[in-house]
Enzyme design. Structure first.
Site, short mmCIF file in Angstrom:
data_model
loop_
_atom_site.label_atom_id
_atom_site.label_comp_id
_atom_site.label_asym_id
_atom_site.label_seq_id
_atom_site.Cartn_x
_atom_site.Cartn_y
_atom_site.Cartn_z
N SER A 290 0.82 -1.21 0.00
CA SER A 290 0.00 0.00 0.00
C SER A 290 0.85 1.27 0.00
O SER A 290 1.49 1.58 -0.99
CB SER A 290 -0.94 -0.04 1.20
OG SER A 290 -1.92 0.96 1.13
N ASP A 301 9.66 5.17 -10.52
CA ASP A 301 9.16 5.71 -11.78
C ASP A 301 9.88 6.98 -12.21
O ASP A 301 10.02 7.25 -13.40
CB ASP A 301 7.66 5.99 -11.67
CG ASP A 301 6.82 4.73 -11.83
OD1 ASP A 301 7.41 3.64 -11.88
OD2 ASP A 301 5.58 4.84 -11.89
N LYS A 315 -0.78 -4.22 -3.11
CA LYS A 315 -2.07 -3.66 -2.67
C LYS A 315 -2.20 -2.25 -3.23
O LYS A 315 -1.54 -1.33 -2.75
CB LYS A 315 -2.19 -3.62 -1.15
CG LYS A 315 -3.53 -3.06 -0.68
CD LYS A 315 -3.59 -2.91 0.83
CE LYS A 315 -4.94 -2.34 1.28
NZ LYS A 315 -5.19 -0.97 0.77
#
Length: 533
Positions: A290, A301, A315
């Site tokens: 999460s 990224d 998650k």
């Protein structure tokens, strides 16, 4: 209370409006909500035997949520309170870290500045009675003991304490207070330029705790950072955003959320982060979930740092808490979150059984031992936003540098000792008998870490405790796990003589992900590592 009344009123208002509108609707009698209401009314009022109406409603809610996803859940009022305490960063009680040893509450450390420390309770004390009720030797559950020790701020609790070297029981009266619950486990300097910070969850105070530790490490000369999110199961979305903001440039997307009734919402870095340029390694494993995946996904990224470890849990669902009038709560999934490159990290959930068995399947497939066992379809491929590296979505964050589970020091003998609590029990006996001696011998942790070693005589106590508990001694397996068991005991002793920082400094000596992070940060060509992925 005001909040509950407000929500109850709001729900009543919605219900009244809905009723008026529904009365105008010729098909109202066929609506699902009306159908459910009639069924509940009929069972509660007409069924042959009396029923628990509250439980009836709770079971209906649980049944509805069961058909959704694994993270849409119902919690009763008591469960809500327990769930919120660690995330809110405080509870009310006497302020001690403790463990149960031989059916006795053993004080590891009183909370610094807390109510127990103020009245003179010490590390190593045993609390044997609470308000004249014995809690030692009576097989009382830890939950029952916690219930007796906790209570509203300002109330008093009377304790009886057994202290080594003192014949009679010592009486203490402690005035309960708000006790902080920390989400940051440890922060220390690995060497002259590398700092280490470990976060166990994303709670209300996590960002504040992180910044305090960060400033301290910067003052000590930190240039590079290891952010340890191993085992961090997540928490508040906004706190993950605040933390990621510390690493990214202004305007860079941290995460976005999107759902059927929730249009795309983007969260961008503000540009005021305090570690936008330093070298960064983020540690993750199969239990990082999460909020941990939001931070590590954003770092990866934007090619901001190196992610090290094993594929994360997967998650990527956003839950909204819906408070109910009696203090219970529904946590309802309302959206998915996506990393800056557009990756959905949520792993598939065909059934709750399959979902819960996912980690076991990962072990069985060999994924925890070799990155070559992990296969992603081309459809899940995407590219990082600055360097165009290939990364994957569809089930967790895959690290830039894979670190397999280390099983070389683990044996069945070690596992049995751990599972039966023999390592902890032996540690309590050792620290109880030698605390003052070791505190005198080792003036600081540096001296302790360099010179302290558990002797064969002390380790024999571990073997003997195991034998008494029914763990048969296995010489071959003992020697295979000996160095690990010595290190684990040494780390526990360091924790009791100092704090959790010293525990992690000790135990991280065998954490392969931490070792890999240090190895990468010590390379002169660190900046080019991402290019070589």
């Amino acid at each position: 209370m005001k909040r509950t009344k407000f929500i109850a009123g709001l729900l009543a208002c919605f219900f009244s409006i809905g009723l008026v509108q529904a009365q105008k609707n010729k098909n109202y009698g066929k609506s699902a909500a009306r159908k459910l209401q009639i069924a509940e009314f009929a069972i509660a009022n007409l069924y042959v035997d009396s029923v628990d109406e509250r439980k009836l409603v709770e079971d209906a809610i649980v049944g509805m949520l069961k058909n959704l996803d694994p993270h849409s859940t119902y919690s009763n009022p008591e469960e809500v309170k327990k769930m919120n305490e660690p995330l809110e960063g405080k509870f009310e009680g006497i302020g001690v870290q403790f463990n149960m040893a031989e059916d006795t509450l053993f004080v590891i450390q009183p909370v610094s500045g807390g109510p127990s420390e103020k009245v003179g309770i010490l590390a190593g004390d045993r609390i044997v009675a609470v308000n004249d009720t014995a809690i030692a030797g009576v097989k009382m559950s830890q939950e029952d003991i916690m219930r007796r020790l906790r209570g509203p701020k300002g109330t008093k609790v009377h304790l009886k304490v057994v202290r080594r070297g003192v014949k009679e029981q010592l009486p203490f009266t402690v005035t309960r207070d708000k006790i902080p619950v920390y989400s940051l486990d440890a922060s220390y300097m690995v060497d002259k330029r590398i700092g280490y910070i470990k976060i166990n969850r994303f709670g209300a105070t996590t960002h504040e705790e992180f910044m305090k530790a960060f400033r301290t490490l910067k003052e000590r000369g930190m240039k590079d950072l290891i952010l340890d999110l191993q085992g961090n199961g997540g928490g508040y979305l906004n706190i993950a955003i605040d933390l990621a903001n510390e690493f990214l440039d202004k305007g860079e997307l941290i995460v976005y959320t999107e759902g059927r009734r929730n249009p795309r919402s983007e969260f961008l870095a503000k540009g005021d982060g305090k570690f936008q340029k330093g070298r960064l390694v983020v540690l993750v494993d199969e239990f990082s979930a999460s909020a941990s995946e939001i931070v590590s996904g954003a770092v990866q990224d934007w090619d901001r740092g190196v992610v090290v470890g094993r594929r994360t849990f997967g998650k990527g669902l956003v839950q909204r808490p819906i408070d109910l009038p009696d203090g219970s709560m529904i946590r309802l999934t309302i959206a998915r979150y996506y990393t800056p490159a557009g990756r959905c990290i949520q792993k598939p959930y065909e059934s709750i059984e399959q979902y819960n068995a996912d980690l076991i399947e990962r072990y069985n497939s060999g994924e925890m031992m070799s990155a070559d066992s992990i296969h992603f379809p081309d459809s899940l491929k995407t590219q990082t936003l600055k360097l165009g590296r290939t990364v994957y979505g569809g089930g967790g964050i895959m690290p830039d540098y894979f670190v397999p589970v280390d099983t070389t020091l683990y044996t069945d003998y070690h596992r049995k000792l751990s599972n039966k609590g023999i390592l902890l029990k032996t540690h309590y006996k050792l620290i109880d008998a030698h605390r003052e001696e070791w505190k005198t011998t080792y003036k600081d942790y540096t001296s302790f870490n360099k010179k302290f070693e558990l002797s064969d005589n002390l380790m024999q106590q571990l073997i003997d405790e195991g034998t008494k508990a029914g763990v048969e001694y296995n010489e071959e397996q003992y020697h295979k796990s000996e160095s690990l068991m010595k290190l684990q005991l040494k780390a526990l002793i360091a924790r009791d003589l100092w704090d959790m920082n010293e525990y992690y400094q000790t135990i991280n000596a065998v954490n392969e992900s931490v070792k890999k992070a240090v190895e990468l940060l010590e390379r002169d060509d660190f900046e080019s590592l991402l290019m070589k992925k």
